[in-house]
Design a protein around this motif. Structure first.
Motif, short mmCIF file in Angstrom:
data_model
loop_
_atom_site.label_atom_id
_atom_site.label_comp_id
_atom_site.label_asym_id
_atom_site.label_seq_id
_atom_site.Cartn_x
_atom_site.Cartn_y
_atom_site.Cartn_z
N TRP A 109 -37.15 63.30 -52.68
CA TRP A 109 -38.23 62.37 -52.97
C TRP A 109 -39.03 62.91 -54.15
O TRP A 109 -39.58 64.01 -54.10
CB TRP A 109 -39.15 62.22 -51.76
N ASP A 110 -39.16 62.11 -55.22
CA ASP A 110 -39.90 62.53 -56.40
C ASP A 110 -41.37 62.15 -56.27
O ASP A 110 -41.81 61.58 -55.26
CB ASP A 110 -39.28 61.94 -57.67
N ALA A 111 -42.16 62.44 -57.32
CA ALA A 111 -43.61 62.22 -57.25
C ALA A 111 -43.94 60.74 -57.10
O ALA A 111 -44.87 60.37 -56.37
CB ALA A 111 -44.28 62.79 -58.50
N ASP A 112 -43.19 59.87 -57.79
CA ASP A 112 -43.46 58.44 -57.70
C ASP A 112 -43.20 57.92 -56.29
O ASP A 112 -44.01 57.17 -55.73
CB ASP A 112 -42.59 57.69 -58.71
N GLU A 131 -42.48 70.83 -37.34
CA GLU A 131 -41.86 69.57 -37.75
C GLU A 131 -40.95 69.82 -38.95
O GLU A 131 -41.39 70.30 -40.00
CB GLU A 131 -42.89 68.50 -38.10
N LEU A 132 -39.68 69.47 -38.79
CA LEU A 132 -38.74 69.50 -39.90
C LEU A 132 -38.84 68.19 -40.67
O LEU A 132 -38.95 67.13 -40.08
CB LEU A 132 -37.31 69.70 -39.37
N ALA A 133 -38.79 68.28 -42.01
CA ALA A 133 -38.96 67.10 -42.87
C ALA A 133 -40.28 66.40 -42.55
O ALA A 133 -40.32 65.22 -42.22
CB ALA A 133 -37.78 66.15 -42.72
N ILE A 134 -41.36 67.14 -42.68
CA ILE A 134 -42.68 66.64 -42.27
C ILE A 134 -43.22 65.56 -43.20
O ILE A 134 -44.11 64.80 -42.82
CB ILE A 134 -43.68 67.82 -42.14
N GLY A 135 -42.69 65.45 -44.40
CA GLY A 135 -43.09 64.38 -45.31
C GLY A 135 -44.56 64.44 -45.67
O GLY A 135 -45.11 65.50 -45.98
N THR A 136 -45.24 63.30 -45.60
CA THR A 136 -46.66 63.22 -45.94
C THR A 136 -47.55 63.41 -44.71
O THR A 136 -48.75 63.21 -44.79
CB THR A 136 -47.00 61.87 -46.60
N SER A 159 -39.35 68.11 -50.28
CA SER A 159 -39.99 67.54 -51.47
C SER A 159 -41.40 68.09 -51.66
O SER A 159 -42.31 67.80 -50.87
CB SER A 159 -40.05 66.01 -51.34
N ALA A 160 -41.61 68.84 -52.73
CA ALA A 160 -42.95 69.36 -53.03
C ALA A 160 -43.96 68.23 -53.26
O ALA A 160 -45.11 68.35 -52.82
CB ALA A 160 -42.89 70.28 -54.24
N PRO A 161 -43.59 67.12 -53.93
CA PRO A 161 -44.57 66.03 -54.07
C PRO A 161 -44.99 65.43 -52.74
O PRO A 161 -46.15 65.00 -52.59
CB PRO A 161 -43.82 65.00 -54.93
N MET A 162 -44.10 65.38 -51.76
CA MET A 162 -44.49 64.89 -50.43
C MET A 162 -45.51 65.84 -49.80
O MET A 162 -46.48 65.41 -49.18
CB MET A 162 -43.26 64.74 -49.54
N VAL A 163 -45.30 67.13 -49.98
CA VAL A 163 -46.25 68.12 -49.44
C VAL A 163 -47.61 67.97 -50.12
O VAL A 163 -48.66 68.10 -49.47
CB VAL A 163 -45.70 69.55 -49.60
N GLU A 164 -47.60 67.70 -51.41
CA GLU A 164 -48.87 67.50 -52.12
C GLU A 164 -49.64 66.32 -51.53
O GLU A 164 -50.87 66.39 -51.37
CB GLU A 164 -48.59 67.26 -53.61
N GLN A 165 -48.93 65.25 -51.20
CA GLN A 165 -49.59 64.10 -50.57
C GLN A 165 -50.16 64.48 -49.21
O GLN A 165 -51.27 64.09 -48.86
CB GLN A 165 -48.60 62.94 -50.42
#
Length: 242
Positions: A7-10, A46-51, A71-77
């Motif tokens: 998953w990218d930033a967008d 949680e694996l694949a914790i997303g946002t 995905s680092a962008p998901m972690v940022e969210q």
């Protein structure tokens, strides 16, 4: 790195809005209730914790939650909402975090993000290695819809609505599949977004669990505990570490 889509930033910036229905109380509350019960007084991973759709409300329920996310962008969210929830960036098949957990869990079909059987087997082994004795691994995933495929047809629609058309295409030889999402934009155009995954049968997951030293303890059709039957379109399964 695994075979998973990244998953990218967008995509990360749009994720919560695009999945708004999954945040509805009638969907999310039974999930959090179920996981909080199995976590008890222990820690949860949680694996694949997303946002943080599930991890954040579980943390707010008083459970000590840690996450792994590719995905680092998901972690940022996620960290814009709860910077105090620790997340390690890495794949769920091999990434290790410190400590042992009463509960490791995977929700919303994310086991399929690992597109090979070897990676899925490794994910089960990784989950088991994080569990304390007697700990549980919980997975929510759909049942492959191959029964809906007439001879010669390769696609099954799963959503046809005013703002979105979604269909799955299947390769029964490799168990690889693609979800095709066509989402209507404000200007009347459509955004196309494919998602690649590997579908997996309940019995196959049970064997992966046994290879990792876990045994099936419970399987229901949903988070509310409905009976799992031959007609169920999804399942929530619980395996207990020996």
């Amino acid at each position: 790195m695994t075979s998973s889509d990244l998953w990218d930033a967008d995509t990360a910036a749009r994720y919560d809005r695009a999945r708004a229905a999954m945040f509805a109380p009638e969907v999310l509350d039974p999930t959090v209730d179920f996981l909080a019960e199995f976590a008890g007084e222990g820690r949860a991973l949680e694996l694949a914790i997303g946002t943080g759709r599930v991890g954040i409300p579980l943390l707010e329920r008083g459970v000590d939650v840690t996450g792994i996310e590719l995905s680092a962008p998901m972690v940022e969210q996620l960290h814009r909402k709860r910077p105090d929830l620790p997340v390690s960036v890495g794949d769920m098949a091999t990434t290790r975090v410190e400590g042992r957990y009463a509960l490791v869990y995977l929700v919303f079909n994310t086991i399929g993000n690992l597109c090979t059987q070897d990676e899925q087997v490794a994910c089960f082994a990784n989950a088991a290695s994080h569990l304390q004795p007697g700990g549980r691994f919980v997975v929510e995933v759909g049942v492959p819809a191959l029964r809906q495929l007439p001879p010669g047809q390769v696609a099954v629609p799963f959503d046809v609505s005013e703002g979105h058309v979604g269909l799955d295409t299947y390769d029964p030889v490799t168990q690889r599949a693609t979800s095709h999402h066509y989402t209507r934009q404000a200007d009347g155009s459509y955004r196309y977004c494919p998602h690649h995954y590997r579908y997996v049968w309940p019995s196959e997951l049970d064997l992966m669990a046994r290879l990792a030293g876990m045994r099936l303890e419970r399987r229901t059709a949903d988070w509310s505990g409905a009976e799992f039957t031959a007609e169920s379109q999804s399942h929530v399964s619980v395996w207990r570490r020996d």
